[in-house]
Design a protein around this motif. Structure first.
Motif, PDB file in Angstrom:
ATOM      1  N   LEU A  24      97.212  12.746 -98.606  1.00  0.00           N
ATOM      2  CA  LEU A  24      97.355  12.054 -99.885  1.00  0.00           C
ATOM      3  C   LEU A  24      98.804  11.963-100.332  1.00  0.00           C
ATOM      4  O   LEU A  24      99.116  11.229-101.264  1.00  0.00           O
ATOM      5  CB  LEU A  24      96.544  12.775-100.970  1.00  0.00           C
ATOM      6  CG  LEU A  24      95.062  12.450-101.036  1.00  0.00           C
ATOM      7  CD1 LEU A  24      94.399  13.269-102.129  1.00  0.00           C
ATOM      8  CD2 LEU A  24      94.856  10.959-101.304  1.00  0.00           C
ATOM      9  N   ASN A  25      99.681  12.727 -99.699  1.00  0.00           N
ATOM     10  CA  ASN A  25     101.068  12.763-100.152  1.00  0.00           C
ATOM     11  C   ASN A  25     101.960  13.094 -98.958  1.00  0.00           C
ATOM     12  O   ASN A  25     102.382  14.222 -98.769  1.00  0.00           O
ATOM     13  CB  ASN A  25     101.232  13.819-101.257  1.00  0.00           C
ATOM     14  CG  ASN A  25     102.556  13.692-101.970  1.00  0.00           C
ATOM     15  OD1 ASN A  25     103.002  12.602-102.318  1.00  0.00           O
ATOM     16  ND2 ASN A  25     103.216  14.823-102.188  1.00  0.00           N
ATOM     17  N   MET A  26     102.222  12.075 -98.151  1.00  0.00           N
ATOM     18  CA  MET A  26     102.987  12.287 -96.925  1.00  0.00           C
ATOM     19  C   MET A  26     103.788  11.044 -96.582  1.00  0.00           C
ATOM     20  O   MET A  26     103.520   9.941 -97.075  1.00  0.00           O
ATOM     21  CB  MET A  26     102.050  12.641 -95.768  1.00  0.00           C
ATOM     22  CG  MET A  26     101.115  11.512 -95.365  1.00  0.00           C
ATOM     23  SD  MET A  26     100.000  11.950 -93.993  1.00  0.00           S
ATOM     24  CE  MET A  26     101.187  12.143 -92.642  1.00  0.00           C
ATOM     25  N   CYS A  27     104.795  11.231 -95.748  1.00  0.00           N
ATOM     26  CA  CYS A  27     105.610  10.114 -95.269  1.00  0.00           C
ATOM     27  C   CYS A  27     105.429   9.956 -93.765  1.00  0.00           C
ATOM     28  O   CYS A  27     105.234  10.941 -93.045  1.00  0.00           O
ATOM     29  CB  CYS A  27     107.086  10.368 -95.565  1.00  0.00           C
ATOM     30  SG  CYS A  27     107.485  10.527 -97.324  1.00  0.00           S
ATOM     31  N   LEU A 103      99.698   6.617 -97.604  1.00  0.00           N
ATOM     32  CA  LEU A 103      99.187   5.879 -96.445  1.00  0.00           C
ATOM     33  C   LEU A 103      98.603   6.807 -95.384  1.00  0.00           C
ATOM     34  O   LEU A 103      98.230   6.362 -94.303  1.00  0.00           O
ATOM     35  CB  LEU A 103     100.317   5.028 -95.843  1.00  0.00           C
ATOM     36  CG  LEU A 103     100.839   3.909 -96.746  1.00  0.00           C
ATOM     37  CD1 LEU A 103     102.070   3.254 -96.136  1.00  0.00           C
ATOM     38  CD2 LEU A 103      99.756   2.869 -97.011  1.00  0.00           C
ATOM     39  N   GLY A 104      98.492   8.086 -95.703  1.00  0.00           N
ATOM     40  CA  GLY A 104      98.024   9.074 -94.746  1.00  0.00           C
ATOM     41  C   GLY A 104      96.750   8.738 -93.999  1.00  0.00           C
ATOM     42  O   GLY A 104      96.671   8.952 -92.776  1.00  0.00           O
ATOM     43  N   PRO A 105      95.721   8.201 -94.673  1.00  0.00           N
ATOM     44  CA  PRO A 105      94.469   7.906 -93.956  1.00  0.00           C
ATOM     45  C   PRO A 105      94.620   6.874 -92.840  1.00  0.00           C
ATOM     46  O   PRO A 105      93.753   6.771 -91.974  1.00  0.00           O
ATOM     47  CB  PRO A 105      93.552   7.372 -95.073  1.00  0.00           C
ATOM     48  CG  PRO A 105      94.087   7.963 -96.324  1.00  0.00           C
ATOM     49  CD  PRO A 105      95.581   8.009 -96.124  1.00  0.00           C
ATOM     50  N   TRP A 106      95.718   6.117 -92.848  1.00  0.00           N
ATOM     51  CA  TRP A 106      95.867   5.024 -91.876  1.00  0.00           C
ATOM     52  C   TRP A 106      97.071   5.208 -90.953  1.00  0.00           C
ATOM     53  O   TRP A 106      97.422   4.308 -90.213  1.00  0.00           O
ATOM     54  CB  TRP A 106      95.985   3.700 -92.633  1.00  0.00           C
ATOM     55  CG  TRP A 106      94.800   3.483 -93.524  1.00  0.00           C
ATOM     56  CD1 TRP A 106      93.543   3.059 -93.165  1.00  0.00           C
ATOM     57  CD2 TRP A 106      94.731   3.753 -94.935  1.00  0.00           C
ATOM     58  NE1 TRP A 106      92.716   3.028 -94.257  1.00  0.00           N
ATOM     59  CE2 TRP A 106      93.404   3.446 -95.375  1.00  0.00           C
ATOM     60  CE3 TRP A 106      95.652   4.198 -95.889  1.00  0.00           C
ATOM     61  CZ2 TRP A 106      92.994   3.587 -96.688  1.00  0.00           C
ATOM     62  CZ3 TRP A 106      95.241   4.343 -97.215  1.00  0.00           C
ATOM     63  CH2 TRP A 106      93.926   4.032 -97.605  1.00  0.00           C
ATOM     64  N   ILE A 107      97.687   6.368 -90.979  1.00  0.00           N
ATOM     65  CA  ILE A 107      98.840   6.617 -90.123  1.00  0.00           C
ATOM     66  C   ILE A 107      98.366   6.995 -88.710  1.00  0.00           C
ATOM     67  O   ILE A 107      97.485   7.825 -88.546  1.00  0.00           O
ATOM     68  CB  ILE A 107      99.732   7.729 -90.712  1.00  0.00           C
ATOM     69  CG1 ILE A 107     100.445   7.212 -91.976  1.00  0.00           C
ATOM     70  CG2 ILE A 107     100.761   8.209 -89.697  1.00  0.00           C
ATOM     71  CD1 ILE A 107     101.280   8.255 -92.695  1.00  0.00           C
TER      72      ILE A 107
END
Length: 244
Positions: A24-27, A103-107
């Protein structure tokens, strides 16, 4: 004996919970992204909506607004000057890609020289796709997939030999074709509206609405039944209650 395997169950449950929070909170691990998201009070123009929590720096957002910027040396004007109303969508797209911490769920992992991760099938709100296509429909391009196949011999992308510039609507007959094909399926066209909570928004004001959207997709991602978080949590609570 029960206590001996309650601990592993709890650890697995909490580990999965922690992983969900990270997503939920990543790069992304990519060319210009920060290692971790955080406040960036001086984000530039169209990237300002992410200033409270961003994966981009102020310098990156300033360059996102430039033609042939150092970010990727990408030439928007490869088939004549791109209209300003079309270009603003690509600037917003760049801001979303560079700055979004949700965008974590789609990385997905990739093996490319300029990045180790990419996004795949991010569900975009219908309004964003339609407005983008509508504002670009009188522009020109020579390629369907803008991720690959360019002539880079000049240092920036040029139309490859044998291709010709065509009207936008000939290359992308529908908003769906444009949104899904232009960046190698980075985006997924949906019929969800911005009020649905089921699609990611390129354009927004105020608090970032994409936080709740990412949370929805994390919570509803299919997990193997034997490793369902809810089931693990139920087991842990049940066995802990027998210890007291």
């Amino acid at each position: 004996m029960r206590a001996m395997w309650v601990v592993p169950v709890l650890l697995l449950a909490f580990a999965r919970s922690s992983l969900c929070q990270d997503k939920l909170n990543m790069c992304m691990d990519a060319k210009h992204h920060k290692v971790k998201p955080g406040p960036e009070g001086k984000l530039y123009l169209q990237c300002k909506p992410w200033r409270d929590n961003a994966c981009c720096t102020a310098n990156t957002t300033a360059e996102a607004h430039e033609d042939n910027s150092y970010l990727y040396n990408f030439n928007w004007n490869h088939c004549g000057a791109m209209s300003s109303k079309c270009k603003r969508h690509f600037i917003q797209d760049t801001c979303f890609y560079e700055c979004s911490p949700h965008l974590g769920p789609w990385i997905q992992a990739v093996d490319q020289s300029w990045r180790k991760e990419r996004i795949l099938n991010v569900p975009l709100c219908m309004e964003d796709c339609h407005e983008w296509w509508e504002d670009c429909k009188n522009d020109m391009t020579c390629k369907t997939n803008w991720h690959k196949g360019w002539d880079w011999s000049s240092g920036s992308n040029q139309c490859p030999e044998g291709s010709k510039c065509r009207k936008w609507t000939d290359v992308y007959p529908t908003p769906k074709s444009m949104c899904e094909e232009i960046w190698s399926n980075s985006y997924l066209y949906t019929r969800h509206s911005k009020t649905s909570g089921r699609c990611m928004q390129l354009w927004f004001t105020g608090p970032n609405p994409n936080t709740k959207v990412a949370q929805y997709y994390i919570n509803n991602a299919q997990q193997p039944r034997s490793f369902s978080f809810a089931w693990l949590l139920f087991l842990a609570i049940s066995f802990i209650s027998t210890l007291f």
